[in-house]
Design an enzyme around this catalytic site. Structure first.
Site, short mmCIF file in Angstrom:
data_model
loop_
_atom_site.label_atom_id
_atom_site.label_comp_id
_atom_site.label_asym_id
_atom_site.label_seq_id
_atom_site.Cartn_x
_atom_site.Cartn_y
_atom_site.Cartn_z
N ASP A 1 1.12 -1.23 0.07
CA ASP A 1 0.05 0.27 0.00
C ASP A 1 0.91 1.25 -0.15
O ASP A 1 2.10 1.06 -0.03
CB ASP A 1 -0.67 0.04 0.91
CG ASP A 1 -0.05 0.15 2.56
OD1 ASP A 1 1.11 0.05 2.60
OD2 ASP A 1 -1.11 1.11 3.06
N TYR B 1 3.03 4.72 0.70
CA TYR B 1 3.44 5.78 1.93
C TYR B 1 2.47 6.22 2.70
O TYR B 1 1.76 6.96 1.76
CB TYR B 1 5.21 6.21 1.66
CG TYR B 1 5.89 5.61 0.87
CD1 TYR B 1 6.53 5.07 1.51
CD2 TYR B 1 6.22 5.50 -0.18
CE1 TYR B 1 7.02 3.60 0.87
CE2 TYR B 1 7.24 5.63 -1.26
CZ TYR B 1 7.81 4.05 -0.30
OH TYR B 1 9.02 3.79 -1.53
N PHE C 1 6.63 1.63 -4.83
CA PHE C 1 8.05 2.29 -3.96
C PHE C 1 8.72 2.97 -4.01
O PHE C 1 9.64 3.79 -3.44
CB PHE C 1 8.89 0.94 -4.36
CG PHE C 1 9.05 -0.13 -4.13
CD1 PHE C 1 8.66 -0.64 -2.70
CD2 PHE C 1 8.07 -1.22 -4.85
CE1 PHE C 1 9.08 -1.60 -2.30
CE2 PHE C 1 7.55 -2.20 -4.09
CZ PHE C 1 7.95 -3.10 -3.26
N HIS D 1 10.94 -9.30 0.17
CA HIS D 1 10.98 -7.91 0.02
C HIS D 1 11.82 -6.62 0.21
O HIS D 1 13.00 -7.60 0.88
CB HIS D 1 9.65 -7.87 1.07
CG HIS D 1 9.40 -5.95 0.63
ND1 HIS D 1 9.49 -5.10 1.39
CD2 HIS D 1 7.83 -5.78 0.05
CE1 HIS D 1 9.62 -4.13 1.24
NE2 HIS D 1 7.71 -4.23 0.37
#
Length: 218
Positions: A64, A66, A77, A186
């Protein structure tokens, strides 16, 4: 007002036209939300609008947005120029440097990737300020499942980069006989030691080359 029908780029509207009527509850929730949310409403579909359906070569799946002020810009990202690069993105840049020798960027703006055919897709497209995962289970997950399924069914030879368990789950709806899936941990500092060394950027470009497509200038 947030309207899935009108805010999406035209090709995406056409691809998703018969599906969008199923998301009235999601749009009602978003339009009734009284708290500050990110990204700004005009950037919620930034990933789609910068990367039309027929131009996709690569899909990177995030979680989701920031939730800090000024961070989220609708691309997973990524952050805009002048915003401090978040830890996960810094680790992505470190792997990019290790893999391809590319100098680590000073900006976290990834529009240059999106405009080359990299769909930077979060699984959840909005978040309440300072409340991570606050828009989970409101309908976005089903929406992005449909997006991924349409890509899988209607396109061929797309590279899917699945980083972390959340993204790995999305892999179950991708046709592996038509597409190339790369999985790793991740890039978060909590798991980055198993992200580093995945060589996903060079592997992506090699696959695109093998398919006769133009590579990504990472």
């Amino acid at each position: 007002m947030i309207d899935l029908q009108t805010q999406l780029e035209m090709n995406w509207q056409r691809i998703l036209a018969t599906k969008l009527n199923n998301f009235h509850c999601l749009t009602d929730f978003l339009n009734a939300e009284t708290q500050v949310t990110y990204p700004p409403k005009d950037l919620i579909f930034n990933a789609f609008n910068l990367c039309p359906f027929n131009q996709i070569k690569v899909v990177i799946i995030g979680q989701d947005p920031y939730h800090g002020e000024g961070q989220a810009n609708g691309l997973c990202f990524a952050v805009n120029d002048g915003v401090k690069i978040p830890p996960s993105l810094r680790n992505i840049f470190k792997e990019l440097h290790s893999d391809l020798g590319i100098e680590i960027p000073t900006s976290g703006n990834l529009e240059r990737w999106a405009k080359q055919g990299v769909l930077l897709l979060n699984s959840i497209l909005t978040v309440q300020a300072n409340q991570a995962a606050s828009h989970r289970n409101k309908g976005w997950e089903q929406f992005t499942d449909i997006v991924i399924k349409q890509i899988s069914e209607q396109r061929e030879q797309i590279v899917f980069l699945l980083w972390g368990n959340y993204a790995h789950k999305k892999g179950s709806i991708i046709d592996t006989s038509k597409h190339y899936i790369l999985k790793s941990a991740h890039p978060s500092p909590l798991s980055a030691r198993n992200f580093f060394g995945n060589q996903h950027f060079s592997k992506t470009n090699q696959y695109l080359t093998d398919c006769g497509k133009t590579t990504i200038n990472w």
